[in-house]
Design a protein around this motif. Structure first.
Motif, PDB file in Angstrom:
ATOM      1  N   GLY A  36      41.068  70.491 -68.050  1.00 27.54           N
ATOM      2  CA  GLY A  36      41.857  71.324 -68.949  1.00 27.54           C
ATOM      3  C   GLY A  36      41.204  71.487 -70.310  1.00 27.54           C
ATOM      4  N   VAL A  37      40.656  70.400 -70.855  1.00 26.47           N
ATOM      5  CA  VAL A  37      39.984  70.470 -72.157  1.00 26.47           C
ATOM      6  C   VAL A  37      38.737  71.346 -72.064  1.00 26.47           C
ATOM      7  N   LEU A  38      37.965  71.198 -70.985  1.00 25.24           N
ATOM      8  CA  LEU A  38      36.766  72.024 -70.811  1.00 25.24           C
ATOM      9  C   LEU A  38      37.132  73.501 -70.690  1.00 25.24           C
ATOM     10  N   THR A  39      38.190  73.788 -69.938  1.00 27.20           N
ATOM     11  CA  THR A  39      38.625  75.176 -69.775  1.00 27.20           C
ATOM     12  C   THR A  39      39.047  75.774 -71.110  1.00 27.20           C
ATOM     13  N   LEU A  40      39.830  75.029 -71.874  1.00 31.56           N
ATOM     14  CA  LEU A  40      40.273  75.513 -73.180  1.00 31.56           C
ATOM     15  C   LEU A  40      39.081  75.722 -74.116  1.00 31.56           C
ATOM     16  N   THR A  41      38.141  74.792 -74.077  1.00 29.35           N
ATOM     17  CA  THR A  41      36.957  74.907 -74.922  1.00 29.35           C
ATOM     18  C   THR A  41      36.136  76.129 -74.534  1.00 29.35           C
ATOM     19  N   THR A  42      35.961  76.343 -73.222  1.00 29.40           N
ATOM     20  CA  THR A  42      35.207  77.511 -72.752  1.00 29.40           C
ATOM     21  C   THR A  42      35.868  78.805 -73.189  1.00 29.40           C
ATOM     22  N   THR A  43      37.188  78.867 -73.081  1.00 29.03           N
ATOM     23  CA  THR A  43      37.927  80.085 -73.449  1.00 29.03           C
ATOM     24  C   THR A  43      37.831  80.373 -74.942  1.00 29.03           C
ATOM     25  N   LEU A  44      37.966  79.339 -75.771  1.00 29.10           N
ATOM     26  CA  LEU A  44      38.015  79.546 -77.218  1.00 29.10           C
ATOM     27  C   LEU A  44      36.639  79.717 -77.853  1.00 29.10           C
ATOM     28  N   GLY A  46      33.761  80.668 -75.903  1.00 28.23           N
ATOM     29  CA  GLY A  46      32.952  81.642 -75.168  1.00 28.23           C
ATOM     30  C   GLY A  46      31.726  81.063 -74.500  1.00 28.23           C
ATOM     31  N   GLN A  47      31.592  79.740 -74.496  1.00 27.92           N
ATOM     32  CA  GLN A  47      30.447  79.080 -73.866  1.00 27.92           C
ATOM     33  C   GLN A  47      30.743  78.855 -72.375  1.00 27.92           C
ATOM     34  N   VAL A  48      30.505  79.894 -71.584  1.00 30.31           N
ATOM     35  CA  VAL A  48      30.830  79.815 -70.153  1.00 30.31           C
ATOM     36  C   VAL A  48      29.953  78.810 -69.414  1.00 30.31           C
ATOM     37  N   LEU A 189      35.010  83.632 -56.746  1.00 30.89           N
ATOM     38  CA  LEU A 189      36.111  83.405 -57.681  1.00 30.89           C
ATOM     39  C   LEU A 189      35.584  83.157 -59.088  1.00 30.89           C
ATOM     40  N   GLU A 190      34.472  82.451 -59.217  1.00 31.24           N
ATOM     41  CA  GLU A 190      33.893  82.200 -60.538  1.00 31.24           C
ATOM     42  C   GLU A 190      33.445  83.498 -61.193  1.00 31.24           C
ATOM     43  N   SER A 191      32.883  84.406 -60.402  1.00 29.90           N
ATOM     44  CA  SER A 191      32.365  85.662 -60.958  1.00 29.90           C
ATOM     45  C   SER A 191      33.470  86.560 -61.497  1.00 29.90           C
ATOM     46  N   GLN A 192      34.717  86.339 -61.110  1.00 23.53           N
ATOM     47  CA  GLN A 192      35.830  87.165 -61.578  1.00 23.53           C
ATOM     48  C   GLN A 192      36.258  86.829 -63.007  1.00 23.53           C
ATOM     49  N   GLN A 193      35.764  85.699 -63.537  1.00 22.48           N
ATOM     50  CA  GLN A 193      36.023  85.297 -64.923  1.00 22.48           C
ATOM     51  C   GLN A 193      37.519  85.242 -65.246  1.00 22.48           C
ATOM     52  N   ARG A 194      38.273  84.583 -64.392  1.00 27.07           N
ATOM     53  CA  ARG A 194      39.682  84.340 -64.659  1.00 27.07           C
ATOM     54  C   ARG A 194      39.838  83.017 -65.394  1.00 27.07           C
ATOM     55  N   VAL A 195      40.705  83.003 -66.370  1.00 28.19           N
ATOM     56  CA  VAL A 195      40.928  81.782 -67.145  1.00 28.19           C
ATOM     57  C   VAL A 195      41.434  80.682 -66.218  1.00 28.19           C
ATOM     58  N   LEU A 196      40.915  79.516 -66.364  1.00 33.05           N
ATOM     59  CA  LEU A 196      41.232  78.314 -65.604  1.00 33.05           C
ATOM     60  C   LEU A 196      40.731  78.392 -64.173  1.00 33.05           C
ATOM     61  N   LEU A 197      41.097  79.424 -63.409  1.00 32.55           N
ATOM     62  CA  LEU A 197      40.688  79.504 -62.015  1.00 32.55           C
ATOM     63  C   LEU A 197      39.172  79.600 -61.872  1.00 32.55           C
ATOM     64  N   SER A 198      38.541  80.463 -62.668  1.00 34.33           N
ATOM     65  CA  SER A 198      37.085  80.605 -62.588  1.00 34.33           C
ATOM     66  C   SER A 198      36.377  79.355 -63.096  1.00 34.33           C
ATOM     67  N   ASP A 199      36.954  78.703 -64.081  1.00 29.28           N
ATOM     68  CA  ASP A 199      36.361  77.463 -64.588  1.00 29.28           C
ATOM     69  C   ASP A 199      36.396  76.376 -63.525  1.00 29.28           C
ATOM     70  N   ILE A 200      37.541  76.227 -62.877  1.00 26.67           N
ATOM     71  CA  ILE A 200      37.650  75.231 -61.803  1.00 26.67           C
ATOM     72  C   ILE A 200      36.724  75.593 -60.653  1.00 26.67           C
ATOM     73  N   ALA A 201      36.649  76.905 -60.334  1.00 25.87           N
ATOM     74  CA  ALA A 201      35.765  77.344 -59.260  1.00 25.87           C
ATOM     75  C   ALA A 201      34.306  77.038 -59.576  1.00 25.87           C
ATOM     76  N   GLY A 202      33.912  77.217 -60.846  1.00 23.77           N
ATOM     77  CA  GLY A 202      32.541  76.908 -61.234  1.00 23.77           C
ATOM     78  C   GLY A 202      32.219  75.438 -61.091  1.00 23.77           C
ATOM     79  N   ILE A 203      33.154  74.578 -61.523  1.00 23.58           N
ATOM     80  CA  ILE A 203      32.930  73.131 -61.415  1.00 23.58           C
ATOM     81  C   ILE A 203      32.875  72.698 -59.959  1.00 23.58           C
ATOM     82  N   LEU A 204      33.863  73.131 -59.160  1.00 24.90           N
ATOM     83  CA  LEU A 204      33.881  72.757 -57.748  1.00 24.90           C
ATOM     84  C   LEU A 204      32.709  73.374 -56.993  1.00 24.90           C
ATOM     85  N   GLY A 205      32.338  74.607 -57.368  1.00 23.73           N
ATOM     86  CA  GLY A 205      31.205  75.247 -56.708  1.00 23.73           C
ATOM     87  C   GLY A 205      29.908  74.480 -56.903  1.00 23.73           C
TER      88      GLY A 205
END
Length: 421
Positions: A36-44, A46-48, A189-205
């Protein structure tokens, strides 16, 4: 005269915390907060790259040597032998893996690295167990010996082929593979750049793609080590040697034999960590100085994990992730991590307030404010400092974790057979 008896309080069951929660629930909660912290940090910020598949893949490869060295330290120190020679055993493993891998392939590299590391462990066992040499002195000597021996052997055997006394010829690596079709679905799913979902998809991927057999072996060694050390008679006896060797000997345990076994296994695991460096797709060969202090970082990860495999895995993941971020994205991503750290400090402060622990809460809040201030003042972390981010994280983690550590009771204590007579 009446006496009052103190009621006996049963210790927490295995796998539970003192509050009765299963450890896996606590671990899952910590992982969820971290994501959750990583997702929030990425969103705020812009460091994808903080949650990208590539960063996770790099983190997995970088945490392997740290994890294996930490497992080596766990086996040794649970038997009562301090092993700061992990760095030297890992150095021996890098050379042994390159020598064997160049001639016979990647699986031979794994075996060669393990054997050379185990030889370093055997030397440490002879010095500390048989001759009662101070554990720290012996560990430093093993590291210096590993550096000198590999330098000599490289000049003798690698130089005629590679024409470089500091580097081996190219070594064949493992073929990578992915868990399909899960990896492709997560990439989409990561390529769709959805908040939280794409971040989790990137980590799990990143966790299910670009894998090698050595990655599977390394992660499998974590539950295997736990099972052997905490669920078998052999492990119970080995840990008793690190808690009270005199009592263990009085019950018929051959303390010397178990300490020898533990330190040799420790060296083998550190050597396997060296093989992981040699077989890293970005290197594929021996290079002088390539361990870069990872043996010491592995020791720090073991201490952070409180001498337990699960905590060791978490510490290794932390150090590997920070290293992966700075290699993939440099100072800008490390700068964004400062923002995430300030958020995490705020969460910790709130948790301390909920427990009415005012001083720790105030300290966490102050630390978060300082980190956020640094984030606001500097636009980017210089690359020269970013490259040392894993070492700085190591120091900070040890400083924070030092208040809750519980090492084996007899760790570092010189033992002579028959002391209990």
């Amino acid at each position: 005269m009446t006496t009052t008896s103190t009621p006996l309080v049963a210790p927490p069951a295995a796998g539970q915390t003192r509050r009765g929660l299963p450890r896996w629930i606590v671990a899952a909660g910590i992982v969820a907060v971290g994501i959750g912290v990583l997702t929030l940090t990425t969103t705020l910020t812009g460091q994808v790259q903080l949650t990208s598949r590539g960063t996770t893949q790099a983190a997995v490869l970088l945490l392997l040597p740290i994890l294996l060295a930490g497992l080596g330290g766990l086996w040794s120190e649970r038997s009562g032998i301090i092993n700061i020679g992990l760095e030297g055993m890992m150095i021996l493993g890098t050379w042994g893996a390159a020598w064997a891998g160049y001639q016979w392939g990647p699986w031979a590299a794994v075996i060669g690295g393990t054997i050379f590391g185990a030889l370093g462990g055997l030397l440490h066992a002879i010095a500390t167990v048989t001759f009662n040499v101070n554990h720290i002195v012996s560990g430093v000597a093993i590291t210096l010996l590993g550096m000198g021996v590999t330098k000599y052997l490289s000049t003798l055997l690698f130089f005629p082929v590679s024409h470089n006394p500091r580097q081996s010829p190219h070594v064949e690596g493992f073929q990578t593979f992915s868990v399909q079709p899960l990896a492709d679905w997560l990439a989409q799913l990561e390529s769709q750049q959805r908040v939280l979902l794409s971040d989790i998809a990137g980590i799990l991927g990143g966790l299910v793609s670009g894998l090698t057999p050595l990655v599977i072996v390394a992660f499998a060694l974590v539950p295997i080590s736990y099972f052997v050390l905490w669920r078998t008679r052999f492990g119970l006896r080995l840990r008793s040697c690190g808690e009270n060797p005199v009592a263990a000997e009085s019950l018929g345990v051959n303390v010397f034999r178990y300490k020898y076994a533990a330190v040799i296994i420790s060296g083998g695991l550190a050597g396997l960590g060296g093989a992981a460096l040699t077989l890293n797709p970005g290197q594929l060969g021996y290079l002088e100085g390539q361990t870069g202090g990872r043996g010491y970082i592995g020791l720090a990860a073991m201490i952070f994990g409180n001498w337990r495999p699960g905590g060791l895995l978490a510490g290794s993941a932390l150090f590997g992730y920070v290293d992966g971020v700075q290699l993939r994205a440099g100072g800008e991503a490390v700068h964004a991590l400062l923002y995430g750290t300030s958020i995490l400090a705020l969460i910790i402060a709130v948790l301390w307030v909920a427990r009415r622990r005012w001083m720790p809460a105030l300290f966490a809040l102050g630390a978060g404010a300082v980190v956020y201030g640094v984030y606001m003042v500097i636009p980017e972390v210089p690359r020269e400092f970013a490259s040392y981010a894993p070492q700085l994280v190591t120091l900070l983690v040890l400083a924070v974790a030092s208040q809750r550590l519980r090492p084996p009771a007899a760790i570092g204590v010189e033992y002579r057979r028959g002391e209990g007579d």
